[in-house]
Design an enzyme around this catalytic site. Structure first.
Site, PDB file in Angstrom:
ATOM      1  N   ASP A  15       0.825  -1.217   0.000  1.00  0.00           N
ATOM      2  CA  ASP A  15       0.000   0.000   0.000  1.00  0.00           C
ATOM      3  C   ASP A  15       0.859   1.267   0.000  1.00  0.00           C
ATOM      4  O   ASP A  15       1.970   1.271   0.535  1.00  0.00           O
ATOM      5  CB  ASP A  15      -0.910  -0.029   1.238  1.00  0.00           C
ATOM      6  CG  ASP A  15      -2.074   0.946   1.114  1.00  0.00           C
ATOM      7  OD1 ASP A  15      -2.331   1.443  -0.011  1.00  0.00           O
ATOM      8  OD2 ASP A  15      -2.724   1.214   2.136  1.00  0.00           O
ATOM      9  N   HIS A  32       2.098   3.444  -9.106  1.00  0.00           N
ATOM     10  CA  HIS A  32       1.911   1.999  -9.313  1.00  0.00           C
ATOM     11  C   HIS A  32       3.102   1.412 -10.071  1.00  0.00           C
ATOM     12  O   HIS A  32       3.530   0.290  -9.797  1.00  0.00           O
ATOM     13  CB  HIS A  32       0.611   1.731 -10.065  1.00  0.00           C
ATOM     14  CG  HIS A  32      -0.607   2.075  -9.265  1.00  0.00           C
ATOM     15  ND1 HIS A  32      -0.803   1.602  -7.986  1.00  0.00           N
ATOM     16  CD2 HIS A  32      -1.679   2.868  -9.533  1.00  0.00           C
ATOM     17  CE1 HIS A  32      -1.951   2.083  -7.513  1.00  0.00           C
ATOM     18  NE2 HIS A  32      -2.495   2.856  -8.429  1.00  0.00           N
ATOM     19  N   LEU A 126      10.763 -20.478  -4.968  1.00  0.00           N
ATOM     20  CA  LEU A 126       9.756 -19.630  -4.327  1.00  0.00           C
ATOM     21  C   LEU A 126       8.400 -19.764  -5.016  1.00  0.00           C
ATOM     22  O   LEU A 126       8.313 -19.701  -6.241  1.00  0.00           O
ATOM     23  CB  LEU A 126      10.200 -18.161  -4.396  1.00  0.00           C
ATOM     24  CG  LEU A 126       9.168 -17.125  -3.929  1.00  0.00           C
ATOM     25  CD1 LEU A 126       9.024 -17.157  -2.404  1.00  0.00           C
ATOM     26  CD2 LEU A 126       9.555 -15.717  -4.389  1.00  0.00           C
TER      27      LEU A 126
END
Ligand code: IPE
Ligand code: IPE
Ligand code: MG
Length: 236
Positions: A15, A32, A126
């Site tokens: 955020d 963004h 991962l």
């Protein structure tokens, strides 16, 4: 940081992109974009540290409330990110998975996502879970509907429904609960992220805005996690 006591699963509410841009008098989409670059570094560090699962909140079921241009811009960035990074993710043995109903995304984004899923499905490093059009309430209602259908079709008896059966119907099926949940930008709320799964997670909240969140910030959060005593309701 103690390399022996790493969280097995780290989840992040990324955020603060909008505020980061506003602070620089830039359009929100520039925030963004900067957030995507931060993400790229976090994925790399998580992977080299040997953390097994990373889940990031990229777009919530509530984020559709934003202006169409911002929503469209976020998905364009996603396509761009996959285009640019897929090869390297794959070389690093990263397995991509999506949580959330991504069928509601623009066609181009769906195609890119499916390309990433197909290319990395056999990777064993991962596991990188991207939450897209994800919301916990939506997920829980959906699981309930799937289970209700099985009961209606006599595939399942009501008395057989338990926590593990329920979990099998969540988007996160097969993914262990997050050990550490990080939220950047100073907000101290979940915003409908992994509500079921984070029942016993450790939370780290930081004022840092997501585009400024570096691998060093990640390691600081892991250090804080390592100082916590987890009791799961029992005694230490
Ligand atoms: C988080 O950054 C990214 C998404 C929700 C897609 P924000 O866009 O929420 O940034 P702020 O909270 O407005 O600063
Ligand atoms: C949560 O951030 C969703 C994502 C990071 C994708 P928001 O910015 O949407 O959350 P609120 O609106 O501040 O609770
Ligand atoms: Mg926000």
């Amino acid at each position: 940081m103690n390399r022996e006591k790493l969280p097995n699963h780290i989840a992040i509410v990324m955020d603060g992109n909008g505020r980061w841009a506003k602070n620089r008098s830039l359009p929100r989409l520039a925030g963004h974009n900067a957030g995507m670059m931060a993400l790229k570094e976090i994925v790399k560090r998580t992977s080299t540290l040997g953390v097994k699962y990373l889940t990031v909140y990229a777009f919530s079921t509530e984020n559709w409330k934003r202006p169409e241009t911002e929503v469209g811009g976020i998905f364009n960035l996603l396509v761009h990110y996959v285009d640019k990074e897929l090869e390297e993710l794959n070389q690093n043995n990263v397995k991509v998975r999506i949580i959330g109903d991504y069928s509601k995304l623009p066609k181009k984004a769906i195609q890119k996502i499916e390309e990433a899923l197909a290319k990395t499905c056999d990777n064993t490093g991962l596991q990188f879970n991207i939450a897209l059009n994800y919301g916990s309430r939506d997920e829980i209602v959906r699981a309930t509907r799937l289970i209700a259908n099985k009961v209606a079709n006599n595939e399942l008896k009501p008395e057989d429904i338990n926590q593990s059966i329920f979990e099998e119907h969540l988007f996160t099926r097969g993914i262990p609960d997050p050990d550490l949940v990080i939220r950047t930008s100073g907000e101290k709320r979940m915003s409908n992220f992994l509500l079921w799964q984070s029942a016993y997670s450790e939370f780290v909240f930081t004022e840092t805005l997501w585009p400024d969140f570096t691998p060093e910030c990640l390691e600081d959060a892991i250090k804080e996690y390592q100082r916590r005593v987890r009791r799961f309701g029992g005694l230490k």
